[in-house]
Structures are given as structure tokens and as C-alpha cells.
Write an enzyme that holds these catalytic residues in place. Structure first.
Site, PDB file in Angstrom:
ATOM      1  N   ASP A   1      -4.401  18.482 -45.618  1.00 50.28           N
ATOM      2  CA  ASP A   1      -4.541  19.237 -44.379  1.00 50.28           C
ATOM      3  C   ASP A   1      -3.320  20.120 -44.137  1.00 50.28           C
ATOM      4  O   ASP A   1      -3.456  21.260 -43.679  1.00 50.28           O
ATOM      5  CB  ASP A   1      -4.755  18.294 -43.194  1.00 50.28           C
ATOM      6  CG  ASP A   1      -5.251  19.048 -41.980  1.00 50.28           C
ATOM      7  OD1 ASP A   1      -6.411  19.500 -41.997  1.00 50.28           O
ATOM      8  OD2 ASP A   1      -4.476  19.209 -41.017  1.00 50.28           O
TER       9      ASP A   1
ATOM     10  N   VAL B   1       1.594   3.903 -46.116  1.00 48.55           N
ATOM     11  CA  VAL B   1       1.618   5.092 -46.963  1.00 48.55           C
ATOM     12  C   VAL B   1       1.017   6.248 -46.160  1.00 48.55           C
ATOM     13  O   VAL B   1       0.077   6.051 -45.375  1.00 48.55           O
ATOM     14  CB  VAL B   1       0.858   4.853 -48.294  1.00 48.55           C
ATOM     15  CG1 VAL B   1      -0.607   4.548 -48.052  1.00 48.55           C
ATOM     16  CG2 VAL B   1       1.027   6.021 -49.245  1.00 48.55           C
TER      17      VAL B   1
ATOM     18  N   HIS C   1      -1.919   2.954 -41.584  1.00 43.08           N
ATOM     19  CA  HIS C   1      -2.435   3.282 -42.923  1.00 43.08           C
ATOM     20  C   HIS C   1      -1.435   2.807 -43.958  1.00 43.08           C
ATOM     21  O   HIS C   1      -0.578   3.574 -44.373  1.00 43.08           O
ATOM     22  CB  HIS C   1      -2.641   4.783 -43.032  1.00 43.08           C
ATOM     23  CG  HIS C   1      -3.370   5.218 -44.265  1.00 43.08           C
ATOM     24  ND1 HIS C   1      -2.729   5.516 -45.435  1.00 43.08           N
ATOM     25  CD2 HIS C   1      -4.677   5.422 -44.494  1.00 43.08           C
ATOM     26  CE1 HIS C   1      -3.613   5.904 -46.339  1.00 43.08           C
ATOM     27  NE2 HIS C   1      -4.796   5.856 -45.783  1.00 43.08           N
TER      28      HIS C   1
END
Length: 171
Positions: A84, A76, A70
Site C-alpha cells: 500500500d 511483523v 499482527h
């Protein structure tokens, strides 16, 4: 019995892999989805509203799993993982305060992202301030939270909602 007010990584792992809070009760996520390395403080009378506060940390290193995927060439930490983590901490608070059942995120009022967590960062700090704790048939916590990277607030969330459910089959 006096409640613990801080938790090590080892204790957080146990809270995700054993019946740390009693059989059938809430667990933290395990392995890669556990988004904190320690809880610095947890109490039931601190924070802006006097209903409880949690401060936790995650150490950042370039080899964390999400940086590899990612995004390719633009690593990042996904913002959803910070969100979460805040839900994880509200659920942990409910279990810590004696609530029965399994934790489930129920929603969030508003989330704002004003920064990012890069592989060059050192530490993420989560600060959760409980606004309301309901201890009836449904155990539920409502909280505001921030995510800071190296001392700078980069995410804010209002009205994080988590409930504990003794039966999740119809959830």
C-alpha cells in the site's frame, strides 16, 4: 513555480488532511494508514526509465500499531502495508505532477516478499521508479518499486498501477 523535491512528515500529514494539491484532488491516507515519515526525493526525470523516481522512508519503532495485532507473540509489519505504501507513493507522484482527481490503486503485476519488517528494525526505505506516466483524460502511473529494511531489499513489485479519477462514484 518550482516543484518541491522532498517532503517532511508535517507536509505529508497536510497532504492527507487538507486540499494540499487543490480542491477535489488526491490525498494521502491519514493517521495510521500513512505509511511514510518523509519523502527524501521526488523527481520527474530520475529512476531506471528516466520518467521519475520517489524515495521515501518510514521510521520503525516497536510501538507501531500493527505490531500489536499482527501477530500476537510474533509481531511483523503486514506485507500489504508495504505494498500500500508503494501505491500511496505512485498516487502522490501523480498529484505532485499536477494530476487532477482522487487516487485509486488499479493493480500490480507481481509482488515478491523475501524478508520481513520486525519491531527491532530501524528504517524502511521505499524506492519507486516510474515506468510510464499517462496524462490524458485518465492520469495514470505505472511503476516498479522496492521496500528495504535497514538497507536490505525485502519486497519487490512490478507494474504498480495508480489512477486519478475526478469522479469515483462509478468506480
Amino acid at each position: 513555480m518550482t516543484q518541491k523535491n522532498s517532503f517532511s512528515k508535517e507536509e505529508l500529514i497536510l497532504a492527507g488532511t487538507t486540499d494540499y494539491f487543490g480542491e477535489g484532488n488526491s490525498k494521502l491516507p491519514a493517521d495510521n494508514m500513512l505509511m511514510m515519515d518523509r519523502i527524501i526525493t521526488i523527481n520527474d526525470d530520475g529512476g531506471e526509465y528516466g520518467k521519475g523516481e520517489i524515495i521515501a522512508e518510514l521510521d520503525i519503532s516497536p510501538d507501531l500499531w500493527f505490531f500489536d495485532c499482527h501477530f500476537k507473540g510474533d509481531p511483523v509489519m503486514p506485507g500489504c502495508l508495504g505494498l500500500d505504501a508503494m501505491w500511496q507513493l505512485v498516487g502522490f507522484y501523480l498529484a505532485w505532477s499536477g494530476g487532477p482527481g482522487h487516487g485509486r490503486a488499479l493493480g500490480v503485476g507481481e509482488v515478491k516478499f523475501t524478508g520481513q519488517i520486525l519491531p527491532t528494525a530501524k528504517k524502511v526505505t521505499y524506492t519507486i521508479t516510474l515506468k510510464r506516466v499517462i496524462k490524458r483524460k485518465l492520469f495514470m502511473g505505472i511503476a516498479d518499486g522496492t521496500v528495504s529494511v535497514d538497507g536490505r531489499v525485502i519486497y519487490t513489485a512490478t507494474d504498480l498501477k495508480v489512477g486519478l479519477f475526478t469522479d469515483t462514484s462509478k468506480f
